[in-house]
Each structure stands twice: as structure tokens, then as C-alpha cells.
Design a protein around this motif. Structure first.
Motif, PDB file in Angstrom:
ATOM      1  N   TYR A  34       0.840  -1.178   0.000  1.00 46.10           N
ATOM      2  CA  TYR A  34       0.000   0.000   0.000  1.00 46.10           C
ATOM      3  C   TYR A  34       0.882   1.238   0.000  1.00 46.10           C
ATOM      4  N   LEU A  35       0.780   2.003  -1.055  1.00 47.06           N
ATOM      5  CA  LEU A  35       1.545   3.244  -1.098  1.00 47.06           C
ATOM      6  C   LEU A  35       0.542   4.371  -0.977  1.00 47.06           C
ATOM      7  N   ALA A  36       0.486   4.952   0.189  1.00 47.75           N
ATOM      8  CA  ALA A  36      -0.549   5.912   0.434  1.00 47.75           C
ATOM      9  C   ALA A  36      -0.127   7.293   0.020  1.00 47.75           C
ATOM     10  N   LEU A  37      -1.063   8.005  -0.533  1.00 49.08           N
ATOM     11  CA  LEU A  37      -0.731   9.337  -1.003  1.00 49.08           C
ATOM     12  C   LEU A  37      -1.240  10.435  -0.075  1.00 49.08           C
ATOM     13  N   PHE A  38      -2.121  10.114   0.803  1.00 49.11           N
ATOM     14  CA  PHE A  38      -2.624  11.112   1.731  1.00 49.11           C
ATOM     15  C   PHE A  38      -2.590  10.531   3.126  1.00 49.11           C
ATOM     16  N   PHE A  39      -1.393  10.592   3.733  1.00 46.01           N
ATOM     17  CA  PHE A  39      -1.170   9.925   5.017  1.00 46.01           C
ATOM     18  C   PHE A  39      -2.098  10.426   6.114  1.00 46.01           C
ATOM     19  N   SER A  40      -2.228  11.704   6.238  1.00 44.77           N
ATOM     20  CA  SER A  40      -2.939  12.248   7.383  1.00 44.77           C
ATOM     21  C   SER A  40      -4.431  11.992   7.334  1.00 44.77           C
ATOM     22  N   THR A  41      -4.946  11.610   6.135  1.00 48.05           N
ATOM     23  CA  THR A  41      -6.382  11.355   6.023  1.00 48.05           C
ATOM     24  C   THR A  41      -6.673   9.914   5.686  1.00 48.05           C
ATOM     25  N   LEU A  42      -6.281   9.507   4.477  1.00 48.38           N
ATOM     26  CA  LEU A  42      -6.650   8.173   4.013  1.00 48.38           C
ATOM     27  C   LEU A  42      -5.879   7.074   4.703  1.00 48.38           C
ATOM     28  N   LEU A  43      -4.597   7.282   4.953  1.00 49.50           N
ATOM     29  CA  LEU A  43      -3.760   6.185   5.416  1.00 49.50           C
ATOM     30  C   LEU A  43      -3.946   5.866   6.883  1.00 49.50           C
ATOM     31  N   ILE A  44      -4.085   6.908   7.686  1.00 47.78           N
ATOM     32  CA  ILE A  44      -4.213   6.665   9.116  1.00 47.78           C
ATOM     33  C   ILE A  44      -5.485   5.882   9.420  1.00 47.78           C
ATOM     34  N   SER A  45      -6.437   5.943   8.511  1.00 51.27           N
ATOM     35  CA  SER A  45      -7.692   5.236   8.733  1.00 51.27           C
ATOM     36  C   SER A  45      -7.563   3.736   8.583  1.00 51.27           C
ATOM     37  N   GLY A  46      -6.418   3.267   8.119  1.00 52.94           N
ATOM     38  CA  GLY A  46      -6.208   1.817   8.035  1.00 52.94           C
ATOM     39  C   GLY A  46      -5.959   1.387   6.616  1.00 52.94           C
ATOM     40  N   CYS A  47      -5.456   0.174   6.449  1.00 51.85           N
ATOM     41  CA  CYS A  47      -5.082  -0.325   5.130  1.00 51.85           C
ATOM     42  C   CYS A  47      -6.272  -0.989   4.463  1.00 51.85           C
ATOM     43  N   THR A  48      -6.199  -1.033   3.101  1.00 48.08           N
ATOM     44  CA  THR A  48      -7.245  -1.669   2.313  1.00 48.08           C
ATOM     45  C   THR A  48      -6.609  -2.703   1.425  1.00 48.08           C
ATOM     46  N   GLU A  49      -7.422  -3.296   0.575  1.00 48.63           N
ATOM     47  CA  GLU A  49      -6.911  -4.308  -0.340  1.00 48.63           C
ATOM     48  C   GLU A  49      -6.489  -3.712  -1.673  1.00 48.63           C
ATOM     49  N   GLU A  50      -6.591  -2.352  -1.825  1.00 47.38           N
ATOM     50  CA  GLU A  50      -6.179  -1.736  -3.070  1.00 47.38           C
ATOM     51  C   GLU A  50      -4.674  -1.563  -3.074  1.00 47.38           C
ATOM     52  N   THR A  51      -4.075  -1.650  -4.244  1.00 46.03           N
ATOM     53  CA  THR A  51      -2.637  -1.483  -4.350  1.00 46.03           C
ATOM     54  C   THR A  51      -2.320  -0.399  -5.358  1.00 46.03           C
ATOM     55  N   SER A  52      -1.126   0.147  -5.255  1.00 48.84           N
ATOM     56  CA  SER A  52      -0.674   1.178  -6.168  1.00 48.84           C
ATOM     57  C   SER A  52       0.824   1.124  -6.271  1.00 48.84           C
ATOM     58  N   THR A  53       1.346   1.476  -7.443  1.00 47.70           N
ATOM     59  CA  THR A  53       2.780   1.539  -7.607  1.00 47.70           C
ATOM     60  C   THR A  53       3.241   2.983  -7.688  1.00 47.70           C
ATOM     61  N   ASP A  54       2.352   3.925  -7.424  1.00 47.27           N
ATOM     62  CA  ASP A  54       2.726   5.330  -7.474  1.00 47.27           C
ATOM     63  C   ASP A  54       3.493   5.716  -6.230  1.00 47.27           C
ATOM     64  N   ILE A  55       4.596   6.440  -6.427  1.00 40.95           N
ATOM     65  CA  ILE A  55       5.336   6.972  -5.303  1.00 40.95           C
ATOM     66  C   ILE A  55       4.667   8.284  -4.919  1.00 40.95           C
ATOM     67  N   ILE A  56       4.919   8.743  -3.719  1.00 38.39           N
ATOM     68  CA  ILE A  56       4.286   9.967  -3.249  1.00 38.39           C
ATOM     69  C   ILE A  56       4.830  11.152  -4.031  1.00 38.39           C
ATOM     70  N   GLU A  57       3.944  11.999  -4.512  1.00 31.71           N
ATOM     71  CA  GLU A  57       4.360  13.167  -5.275  1.00 31.71           C
ATOM     72  C   GLU A  57       4.570  14.361  -4.355  1.00 31.71           C
ATOM     73  N   THR A  58       5.289  15.366  -4.874  1.00 29.05           N
ATOM     74  CA  THR A  58       5.575  16.571  -4.093  1.00 29.05           C
ATOM     75  C   THR A  58       4.294  17.238  -3.629  1.00 29.05           C
ATOM     76  N   GLU A  59       3.271  17.268  -4.524  1.00 30.00           N
ATOM     77  CA  GLU A  59       2.009  17.908  -4.145  1.00 30.00           C
ATOM     78  C   GLU A  59       1.362  17.187  -2.968  1.00 30.00           C
ATOM     79  N   ASP A  60       1.524  15.862  -2.914  1.00 22.84           N
ATOM     80  CA  ASP A  60       0.960  15.092  -1.813  1.00 22.84           C
ATOM     81  C   ASP A  60       1.680  15.420  -0.512  1.00 22.84           C
ATOM     82  N   ILE A  61       3.009  15.545  -0.582  1.00 21.53           N
ATOM     83  CA  ILE A  61       3.784  15.919   0.602  1.00 21.53           C
ATOM     84  C   ILE A  61       3.313  17.270   1.109  1.00 21.53           C
ATOM     85  N   GLN A  62       3.058  18.195   0.208  1.00 22.31           N
ATOM     86  CA  GLN A  62       2.582  19.519   0.608  1.00 22.31           C
ATOM     87  C   GLN A  62       1.275  19.411   1.383  1.00 22.31           C
TER      88      GLN A  62
END
Length: 268
Positions: free
Chosen positions: A5-33
């Protein structure tokens, strides 16, 4: 291999727990912002009044900064955490290294000073200063790196263990949520980070996604092409009267494909 699981929105989507969806996208600068903006609003603010304030000069890596200390530039290594490398002389760049550096850079953006909390020993064997680092409004940089899956608890050496239990509890939550560095099985090791494990997992996941995509594309080609007893090439669409009884000699994904192959639409 375990899906990651490569989460792009840690403070919202990721802290809520993991899912069965997968992604190969790395976190982008806009996401870090976005993550940093949320962090600044919601992170616990610690009392830094008893800590020492120093001029911030540069962000070297996710877990290393440069300050002005007693009139001279000095590197400060964050105590008890380790982020992936960005430009190591032997390890090179590691996955999530640039993201960790960008996170630290943006969390400290606009600040001309930082607060340092020292433990028992001030320096490591490389003569770098060792400290717990805080923003001017009391946000612990180490805490947020761990919380967002951008660092692991590491280099636990006596006597500098003041916050090890606190940091381990934060790390445990990130591990359970499978975010950031914890999203790829076996990427984080007791010795550091294993790029081979990361890229193997990424490759496996990409191949699985491609297989699923190919299957989906194949399943979407449902137009039946049939040559009747008179030699006419007819294509049948789902829902037409004779569709289920038609034996397909060719399958098409679109009507344009069927017509390009010389087939004409069934009248009913």
C-alpha cells in the motif's frame, strides 16, 4: 507476495487503516505539501520552552539538518530514527528517501530556527550533533516522520534512549496501517532498507496489474462476429435476440472493429 500500500494522503486516508487496493505510485511533491499542511494543523504541539534554539541553515536529508552551533555550521542527526537515503556514497538513492527529505524540508520551511532537545550524549562517532528536533511551534519532526511512514526507529544506543518507547509506539501504528516504507513487505530490515525487495515487490505488483488489465480488456470484447450460411459476415451485440445462440467466429471490442473487419450489424 503480500500486496503493498503506497498511500498518497497519510494524514487522512492512510491513518484510517489499510485496504486491499494497491498502487505503484510513489508519493508526489504535491501530496507531501498536503500532508505537511495537515500535519501543521493537527500535530501535537510540544512545550519547547526548555529546549535550545538554533539557526537553521540547511536540510541535508530526511533525518539530517545543518544548523549554526557556537558560531559554526554543524550537522544534526535526528536521534533514534532513520529515513531512506537520497544520495549515499554506497547505497545511492533509496525508495522514499526523496519523500522523507521533502517532508522534513517542507515541515521546516519558512523557519529560520529550530529547537533541539539533547539526550545524554551530544555527538555520535562521526562527531555529528545528536538531537530531537522540533519546529518553533513545538511539532516533533521525528514523531511526524515515523507517523507518516517515512522513517523507522533505529540506532538505539545507550545512553540516548529517552524517547525510544514513544517512537516505537508511533512506528507500530504506521506498520499496522502499512503506510510509506511499511507498504512493501521486507523493504524495511533491521539493517536498513532493502531496495531489491522493494523493486521485486513493485515488479510483481505491476505484472499482476497488467495481467488483470489484459483480462479485463479481453472480457470487454463481447461483440460476436459470425458468418452465416449465405456467407454474410454479421456481428451481434449483447442484448440482441440471437446473441446467446450465436457461435462467435471472431470477437470484437467495438462496432468499429467489427465493421473494419468486413462485418455488418445484425438487424435484430
Amino acid at each position: 507476495m503480500k500486496k503493498f500500500y503506497l498511500a498518497l494522503f497519510f494524514s487522512t486516508l492512510l491513518i484510517s487503516g489499510c485496504t486491499e487496493e494497491t498502487s505503484t505510485d510513489i508519493i508526489e511533491t504535491e501530496d507531501i505539501q498536503g500532508i505537511v499542511a495537515s500535519t501543521k494543523e493537527t500535530a501535537e504541539k510540544h512545550d519547547v520552552s526548555k529546549f535550545e534554539e538554533y539557526e537553521l541553515q540547511d536540510i541535508i536529508d530526511g533525518d539530517t539538518i545543518r544548523i549554526k552551533y557556537n558560531g559554526s555550521p554543524e550537522k544534526v542527526r535526528f536521534l533514534l530514527v532513520d529515513t531512506p537515503e537520497t544520495n549515499h556514497e554506497t547505497l545511492g538513492e533509496q525508495p522514499y528517501g526523496p519523500e522523507a527529505k521533502e517532508f522534513t524540508k517542507q515541515l521546516l520551511a519558512g523557519q529560520d530556527t529550530v529547537y533541539l532537545e539533547f539526550d545524554v550524549s551530544y555527538r555520535d562517532k562521526y562527531k555529528r550533533l545528536l538531537a530531537y528536533v522540533y519546529t518553533k511551534d513545538g511539532i516533533s519532526v521525528q514523531e511526524q516522520l515515523l507517523k507518516n511512514g517515512l522513517a523507522r526507529v533505529a540506532y538505539i544506543y545507550d545512553p540516548n534512549t529517552k524517547h525510544v518507547d514513544w517512537f516505537k509506539s508511533i512506528q507500530k501504528t504506521a506498520q499496522k496501517s502499512a503506510i510509506g516504507i511499511w507498504s512493501v513487505e521486507d523493504y524495511v530490515t533491521n539493517r536498513g532498507y532493502d531496495k531489491d525487495a522493494y523493486y521485486a515487490a513493485t515488479k510483481d505488483n505491476s505484472e499482476t496489474e497488467n495481467d488483470e488489465s489484459n483480462t479485463a480488456n479481453k472480457n470487454s470484447c463481447v461483440i460476436k462476429g459470425n458468418v452465416n450460411s449465405k456467407g454474410n459476415k454479421i456481428y451481434h451485440m449483447p442484448g440482441q435476440r440471437d446473441y446467446d445462440n450465436t457461435v462467435a467466429e471472431e470477437m470484437f471490442c467495438t462496432e468499429e472493429e467489427a465493421e473494419a473487419a468486413g462485418f455488418i450489424p445484425a438487424t435484430r
